[in-house]
Design a protein around this motif. Structure first.
Motif, PDB file in Angstrom:
ATOM      1  N   GLN A   1      64.657 -28.610 101.225  1.00  0.00           N
ATOM      2  CA  GLN A   1      63.812 -28.857 101.959  1.00  0.00           C
ATOM      3  C   GLN A   1      63.276 -30.073 101.632  1.00  0.00           C
ATOM      4  N   PRO A   2      63.713 -30.876 101.942  1.00  0.00           N
ATOM      5  CA  PRO A   2      63.184 -32.109 101.722  1.00  0.00           C
ATOM      6  C   PRO A   2      62.118 -32.359 102.630  1.00  0.00           C
ATOM      7  N   SER A   3      61.791 -31.622 103.532  1.00  0.00           N
ATOM      8  CA  SER A   3      60.787 -31.973 104.459  1.00  0.00           C
ATOM      9  C   SER A   3      59.456 -32.011 103.847  1.00  0.00           C
ATOM     10  N   ALA A   4      58.541 -32.605 104.505  1.00  0.00           N
ATOM     11  CA  ALA A   4      57.249 -32.675 103.948  1.00  0.00           C
ATOM     12  C   ALA A   4      56.593 -31.382 104.152  1.00  0.00           C
ATOM     13  N   SER A   5      56.118 -30.809 103.125  1.00  0.00           N
ATOM     14  CA  SER A   5      55.579 -29.510 103.286  1.00  0.00           C
ATOM     15  C   SER A   5      54.244 -29.520 103.893  1.00  0.00           C
ATOM     16  N   LEU A   6      54.061 -28.601 104.742  1.00  0.00           N
ATOM     17  CA  LEU A   6      52.842 -28.500 105.507  1.00  0.00           C
ATOM     18  C   LEU A   6      51.835 -27.654 104.801  1.00  0.00           C
ATOM     19  N   PRO A   7      50.576 -28.072 104.762  1.00  0.00           N
ATOM     20  CA  PRO A   7      49.567 -27.319 104.056  1.00  0.00           C
ATOM     21  C   PRO A   7      49.377 -25.984 104.701  1.00  0.00           C
ATOM     22  N   THR A   8      49.130 -24.979 103.900  1.00  0.00           N
ATOM     23  CA  THR A   8      48.990 -23.641 104.427  1.00  0.00           C
ATOM     24  C   THR A   8      47.668 -23.411 105.099  1.00  0.00           C
ATOM     25  N   PRO A   9      47.708 -22.908 106.317  1.00  0.00           N
ATOM     26  CA  PRO A   9      46.456 -22.621 106.988  1.00  0.00           C
ATOM     27  C   PRO A   9      45.831 -21.375 106.409  1.00  0.00           C
ATOM     28  N   VAL A  10      44.511 -21.346 106.323  1.00  0.00           N
ATOM     29  CA  VAL A  10      43.843 -20.151 105.831  1.00  0.00           C
ATOM     30  C   VAL A  10      43.662 -19.180 106.972  1.00  0.00           C
ATOM     31  N   THR A  11      43.164 -19.673 108.085  1.00  0.00           N
ATOM     32  CA  THR A  11      43.082 -18.849 109.281  1.00  0.00           C
ATOM     33  C   THR A  11      43.209 -19.761 110.485  1.00  0.00           C
ATOM     34  N   ALA A  12      43.517 -19.187 111.616  1.00  0.00           N
ATOM     35  CA  ALA A  12      43.623 -19.980 112.830  1.00  0.00           C
ATOM     36  C   ALA A  12      42.263 -20.060 113.490  1.00  0.00           C
ATOM     37  N   SER A  13      41.896 -21.222 113.989  1.00  0.00           N
ATOM     38  CA  SER A  13      40.598 -21.373 114.621  1.00  0.00           C
ATOM     39  C   SER A  13      40.616 -20.831 116.030  1.00  0.00           C
ATOM     40  N   SER A  14      39.436 -20.537 116.571  1.00  0.00           N
ATOM     41  CA  SER A  14      39.342 -20.008 117.917  1.00  0.00           C
ATOM     42  C   SER A  14      39.815 -21.027 118.938  1.00  0.00           C
ATOM     43  N   LYS A  15      39.594 -22.329 118.663  1.00  0.00           N
ATOM     44  CA  LYS A  15      40.031 -23.363 119.588  1.00  0.00           C
ATOM     45  C   LYS A  15      41.545 -23.326 119.736  1.00  0.00           C
ATOM     46  N   LEU A  16      42.211 -23.078 118.616  1.00  0.00           N
ATOM     47  CA  LEU A  16      43.652 -23.031 118.637  1.00  0.00           C
ATOM     48  C   LEU A  16      44.149 -21.899 119.503  1.00  0.00           C
ATOM     49  N   GLN A  17      43.482 -20.754 119.401  1.00  0.00           N
ATOM     50  CA  GLN A  17      43.923 -19.593 120.120  1.00  0.00           C
ATOM     51  C   GLN A  17      43.802 -19.810 121.626  1.00  0.00           C
ATOM     52  N   ARG A  18      42.840 -20.613 122.065  1.00  0.00           N
ATOM     53  CA  ARG A  18      42.700 -20.882 123.495  1.00  0.00           C
ATOM     54  C   ARG A  18      43.841 -21.768 123.998  1.00  0.00           C
ATOM     55  N   ALA A  19      44.470 -22.515 123.085  1.00  0.00           N
ATOM     56  CA  ALA A  19      45.577 -23.390 123.471  1.00  0.00           C
ATOM     57  C   ALA A  19      46.919 -22.735 123.163  1.00  0.00           C
ATOM     58  N   LYS A  20      46.932 -21.429 123.163  1.00  0.00           N
ATOM     59  CA  LYS A  20      48.109 -20.671 122.749  1.00  0.00           C
ATOM     60  C   LYS A  20      49.312 -20.928 123.649  1.00  0.00           C
ATOM     61  N   ILE A  21      50.471 -21.070 123.043  1.00  0.00           N
ATOM     62  CA  ILE A  21      51.724 -21.265 123.762  1.00  0.00           C
ATOM     63  C   ILE A  21      52.538 -19.983 123.606  1.00  0.00           C
ATOM     64  N   PRO A  22      53.274 -19.567 124.643  1.00  0.00           N
ATOM     65  CA  PRO A  22      54.074 -18.337 124.548  1.00  0.00           C
ATOM     66  C   PRO A  22      54.981 -18.331 123.328  1.00  0.00           C
ATOM     67  N   THR A  23      55.065 -17.161 122.691  1.00  0.00           N
ATOM     68  CA  THR A  23      55.883 -17.023 121.482  1.00  0.00           C
ATOM     69  C   THR A  23      57.325 -17.436 121.726  1.00  0.00           C
ATOM     70  N   ALA A  24      57.879 -17.016 122.868  1.00  0.00           N
ATOM     71  CA  ALA A  24      59.278 -17.310 123.181  1.00  0.00           C
ATOM     72  C   ALA A  24      59.535 -18.809 123.304  1.00  0.00           C
ATOM     73  N   ALA A  25      58.489 -19.591 123.548  1.00  0.00           N
ATOM     74  CA  ALA A  25      58.655 -21.038 123.696  1.00  0.00           C
ATOM     75  C   ALA A  25      58.475 -21.774 122.371  1.00  0.00           C
ATOM     76  N   ILE A  26      57.461 -21.397 121.589  1.00  0.00           N
ATOM     77  CA  ILE A  26      57.139 -22.158 120.388  1.00  0.00           C
ATOM     78  C   ILE A  26      58.051 -21.833 119.204  1.00  0.00           C
ATOM     79  N   ILE A  27      58.490 -20.575 119.074  1.00  0.00           N
ATOM     80  CA  ILE A  27      59.323 -20.214 117.916  1.00  0.00           C
ATOM     81  C   ILE A  27      60.638 -20.999 117.900  1.00  0.00           C
ATOM     82  N   PRO A  28      61.375 -21.101 119.031  1.00  0.00           N
ATOM     83  CA  PRO A  28      62.598 -21.920 118.999  1.00  0.00           C
ATOM     84  C   PRO A  28      62.321 -23.388 118.662  1.00  0.00           C
ATOM     85  N   VAL A  29      61.208 -23.918 119.168  1.00  0.00           N
ATOM     86  CA  VAL A  29      60.850 -25.309 118.866  1.00  0.00           C
ATOM     87  C   VAL A  29      60.599 -25.468 117.372  1.00  0.00           C
ATOM     88  N   TRP A  30      59.848 -24.505 116.791  1.00  0.00           N
ATOM     89  CA  TRP A  30      59.559 -24.581 115.363  1.00  0.00           C
ATOM     90  C   TRP A  30      60.831 -24.467 114.522  1.00  0.00           C
TER      91      TRP A  30
END
Length: 363
Positions: free
Chosen positions: A48-77
């Protein structure tokens, strides 16, 4: 009875921390550099040479309002996470630009600038307004966690210079075991018989995978083991020092990237010196390659923001498992990395243990 409930609640929290760690991928986990990558996983290449991403502690409420369908974001990730690892591997091995400390520093510098641009041009970093960063909090929490994060990224990326992507991915399956062991030693979690059996299952699987490795390298193994220890310690420290603190992956990256970049710059003169800059000046690798490489790693962090709220912990665990399997298969098909039947069996045992761990904790 009360003790059992407290233990179960504690293990649930631990499971969530581990899930966050998986998103990081890492991994600048890029240890993969072949980034197989908490971040920061870990080089931005095989870790993994990639740059490791800092671990989130919890997801913010703002993030949840911008939620993307699981079927769309998981393949992208999955695609971005794999791309970071393979791209890092390409930089390390095809271009023979074997400077993990420089590459991690470059990724973090790019991320520090990128998060501040996004903060001023989008709403993705609105969570920064909810974080009241004092000097005391910075030195008590952000700096020590940043030191561990930096160490995890450098070590995980360096491992790709000695080990194959496939084997590194197998060794990373030991991360939840390290997290639980450190939690038990630090007494932040209560030992549990069921989890102890699961730990033995994962450990046995990783041991079998190691025994079956055809090109075992002790130096690479010890470096990757140290990377796992740093990453596990970082995740446990996040739980202790930032318990209940709300930061999504990009907000976390916003604070940790500059800290880790400065730490790495202090380390660079004693490890790789000016040699990476000489090779860039000589045209061994272009700034275009470095910019596109850092951009892919940064996009992975952006995708992780939406991934956090995309599905349950078990779904994300399975997505991570599927990604690792694809990386192992890809390293065999693309790079000719040899794997043995014993490794396949051992890694399968470890993955079953990981899924059992997440399933039990989610009950």
């Amino acid at each position: 009875m009360v003790h059992d409930e407290k233990s179960r609640h504690s293990q649930d929290a631990s499971a969530e921390k581990y899930e966050s760690a998986q998103l990081q991928v890492q991994e600048h986990d890029q240890k993969t550099i072949p980034f197989d990558t908490r971040t920061q996983e870990q080089p931005f290449g095989p870790e993994q040479p990639s740059a490791s991403l800092p671990t989130p502690v919890t997801a913010s409420s703002k993030l949840q309002r911008a939620k993307i369908p699981t079927a769309a974001i998981i393949p992208v990730w999955i695609i971005l996470s794999s791309a970071v690892i393979l791209y890092n591997n390409h930089v390390y091995n095809t271009y023979q630009f074997r400077y993990p400390v420089f590459l991690v520093t470059w990724h973090l510098t790019f991320a520090a600038i990128g998060t501040r641009v996004l903060q001023r041009t989008t709403s993705l970093l609105d969570g920064v307004k909810d974080v009241h960063m004092s000097q005391a909090m910075f030195f008590r929490s952000i700096l020590p966690i940043g030191l561990l994060f930096s160490g995890s990224l450098i070590l995980s990326n360096t491992a790709y210079l000695y080990l194959s992507i496939a084997y590194i991915q197998m060794l990373k399956a030991f991360t939840p075991v390290a997290i639980l062991l450190i939690s038990w030693i630090s007494r932040t979690k209560e030992p549990n018989r069921t989890l102890a059996l699961i730990i033995c299952m994962i450990s046995s699987g990783v041991a079998l995978a190691s025994h079956g490795e055809l090109h075992f390298n002790l130096t690479g193994f010890l470096i990757q083991a140290a990377a796992v220890a740093f990453e596990a310690s970082r995740l446990v420290m996040i739980e202790i020092l930032l318990h209940g603190f709300k930061m999504d992956p990009l907000v976390s990256l916003h604070y940790y990237a500059p800290v880790c970049a400065v730490i790495n710059l202090l380390v660079l003169p004693f490890t790789e010196g000016l040699q990476p800059f000489y090779e860039i000046a000589a045209g061994k690798i272009s700034w275009g390659i470095l910019l596109s490489n850092a951009s892919v790693a940064f996009l992975l962090n952006v995708a992780a923001v939406f991934l956090v709220g995309a599905g349950s912990g078990l779904v994300l665990t399975l997505a991570g498992v599927f990604k690792d399997i694809l990386l192992i298969a890809g390293s065999v098909l693309l790079f000719g990395a040899p794997i043995t039947p014993l490794q396949i069996f051992g890694y399968s045992v470890a993955l079953c243990g990981l899924i059992l761990y997440r399933t039990w904790a989610a009950k």
